[in-house]
Design an enzyme around this catalytic site. Structure first.
Site, PDB file in Angstrom:
ATOM      1  N   GLY A  59       0.812  -1.205   0.000  1.00 19.71           N
ATOM      2  CA  GLY A  59       0.000   0.000   0.000  1.00 19.71           C
ATOM      3  C   GLY A  59       0.843   1.252   0.000  1.00 19.71           C
ATOM      4  N   ARG A  96       5.170   4.766  -6.073  1.00 20.03           N
ATOM      5  CA  ARG A  96       5.161   4.541  -7.519  1.00 20.03           C
ATOM      6  C   ARG A  96       4.372   5.631  -8.233  1.00 20.03           C
ATOM      7  NH1 ARG A  96       3.846  -1.856  -6.571  1.00 20.03           N
ATOM      8  NH2 ARG A  96       6.025  -2.590  -6.452  1.00 20.03           N
ATOM      9  N   LEU A 140      23.367  16.584 -27.896  1.00 23.68           N
ATOM     10  CA  LEU A 140      24.418  17.387 -27.261  1.00 23.68           C
ATOM     11  C   LEU A 140      25.812  16.987 -27.721  1.00 23.68           C
ATOM     12  CD1 LEU A 140      22.951  17.399 -23.650  1.00 23.68           C
ATOM     13  CD2 LEU A 140      23.021  19.338 -25.213  1.00 23.68           C
ATOM     14  N   GLU A 166      11.048   0.291  -6.740  1.00 25.71           N
ATOM     15  CA  GLU A 166       9.576   0.318  -6.735  1.00 25.71           C
ATOM     16  C   GLU A 166       8.994  -0.533  -7.870  1.00 25.71           C
ATOM     17  OE1 GLU A 166       8.865   1.556  -4.132  1.00 25.71           O
ATOM     18  OE2 GLU A 166       9.988   3.365  -3.718  1.00 25.71           O
TER      19      GLU A 166
END
Length: 403
Positions: free
Chosen positions: A257, A263, A358, A383
């Site tokens: 939870g 996330r 770049l 995560e």
């Protein structure tokens, strides 16, 4: 202001003109966004390249983040701001535009440690810890991942056993953000209590880090998240009072939870890193001349920039959609997995494209792109890896578990 900063400042209005996100936000959400942007640009951006080089986390900025209301801002009461999900997401985006390490700090403090206490703690636990954490006076960490566990928390080996009126915790955790700086650790352990109702069940415990037997050692040798702190943590006979257990969390649904809260922040945050890379590439494409004209006048460069902008727009709009679902209480874990998978995967692709535009200068710290790309490799892993989120989505689609 450096030439690089000047380029980014000049191109931001161009990006905003193509992508009018402000029209979809409330005045309160814009205020949170602007507050976070100022903090990121004025307090983090000027020092982040040196901090990344020095492997330094500026703890002195933690109280400032608390004073601005960023810590546990999506929670209510106990000194927390009670802000909406979209406002929280916008703060994550702006902080990660400066550096993923600072969005990670806000996630660990607010979405993991504070959320665990807020969701599952007793009133006494909430009163003891949350006001100080919201103010940035206290730091928390979230100890779930283990050296051998990774994506399989059910294989947890850290244990908590009863001895009289105390709990005794033994085991080890790895990649625990902020652990060496934390005042309190939210520790997840399997209960070792033969004959007890909780035997073999994962429960959460609040462990003051000054408790004998608790050791947090920063992990060195990192090539990513260098301006952040992640640790190995060991528990060697850590003795806790009986009321150290979080009463409202039983089983893996407890830590999951909290992980879903973190996330959700990543869905927004990764797009901040992506936007920063796009700004760098766009500014350079206008200011750098090759063969007598700006490189941005070439079709190949414009095609890359266009594709990058499209993915930033799509990612932010997806994050906004998820935020509105969250505010209605309708957001599902599978939807969060869609967002996390997409945002981080596309942010990495944008970072790589920006580095190419770049050219050789893209590998230097004159630009933030290589730092973002390195950090995003960590964000991609923690995560839930890409593969884990693909399996979550696949299960939602087919009704079949492939874990």
């Amino acid at each position: 202001m450096t030439a690089t900063e000047s380029d980014a400042t000049a191109v931001a209005p161009r990006i905003d003109a193509v992508f009018d996100l402000d029209a979809l936000l409330t005045e309160d959400e814009l205020a949170w966004r602007d507050r976070a942007r100022r903090f990121a640009q004025e307090r983090i951006a000027p020092v982040i390249e040196q901090d990344f080089e020095d492997k330094h986390f500026r703890r002195e900025l933690v109280r400032e983040a608390g004073e601005l209301g960023f810590l546990g801002m999506h929670l209510s009461g106990y000194g927390c701001a009670g802000a909406g999900a979209v406002a929280y997401g916008l703060v994550c985006l702006e902080l990660e535009a400066a550096d993923s390490g600072w969005r990670t700090f806000v996630s660990v403090q607010g979405s993991l440690a504070m959320s665990a206490i807020h969701k599952y703690g007793s009133e006494a636990q909430k009163e003891r810890w949350l006001p100080g954490m919201a103010a940035g006076e206290l730091i928390g960490c979230f100890a779930l991942t283990e050296p051998q566990g990774g994506s399989d928390p059910a294989a947890m080996t850290t244990t908590a056993r009863r001895e009289g009126d105390e709990w005794v915790v033994d085991g080890a955790k790895r990649w625990i953000g902020l652990a060496s700086l934390a005042d309190v650790a939210v520790v997840w352990a399997k209960v070792d209590d033969e004959g007890g109702d909780d035997h073999g069940v994962v429960r959460g415990f609040l462990v003051p880090t000054a408790t004998p037997g608790f050791t947090a050692t920063p992990i060195d040798g990192k090539l990513s998240m260098r301006a952040s702190v992640q640790c190995d943590v060991t528990f060697d006979g850590v003795r806790l009072a009986a009321d150290a257990m979080l009463p409202g969390a039983r089983g893996l649904s407890g830590p999951f939870g909290c992980l879903n809260e973190a996330r959700y922040g990543i869905v927004w945050g990764a797009m901040g890193a992506a936007r920063s890379c796009l700004e760098s590439a766009l500014g350079r494409s206008i200011s750098r001349e090759v063969f007598g004209r700006p490189i941005g006048a070439n079709q190949l460069i414009q095609a890359k920039l266009a594709d990058m902008l499209v993915e930033v727009e799509k990612g932010v709009l997806l994050a906004l959609h998820l935020g509105r679902l969250k505010e209605r209480g309708a957001l599902t874990p599978a939807q969060i997995s869609v967002g996390k998978l997409n945002s981080v995967r596309e942010a990495l692709r944008i970072a790589h494209e920006a580095r190419a535009i770049l050219a050789g200068d893209g590998i230097t710290n004159e630009f933030p792109v290589m730092r973002h790309a390195a950090n995003l490799e960590s964000v991609r892993t923690y995560e839930g890896t890409d593969e884990v989120h693909q399996l979550v989505i696949g299960r939602a689609l087919t009704g079949l578990s492939a874990f």
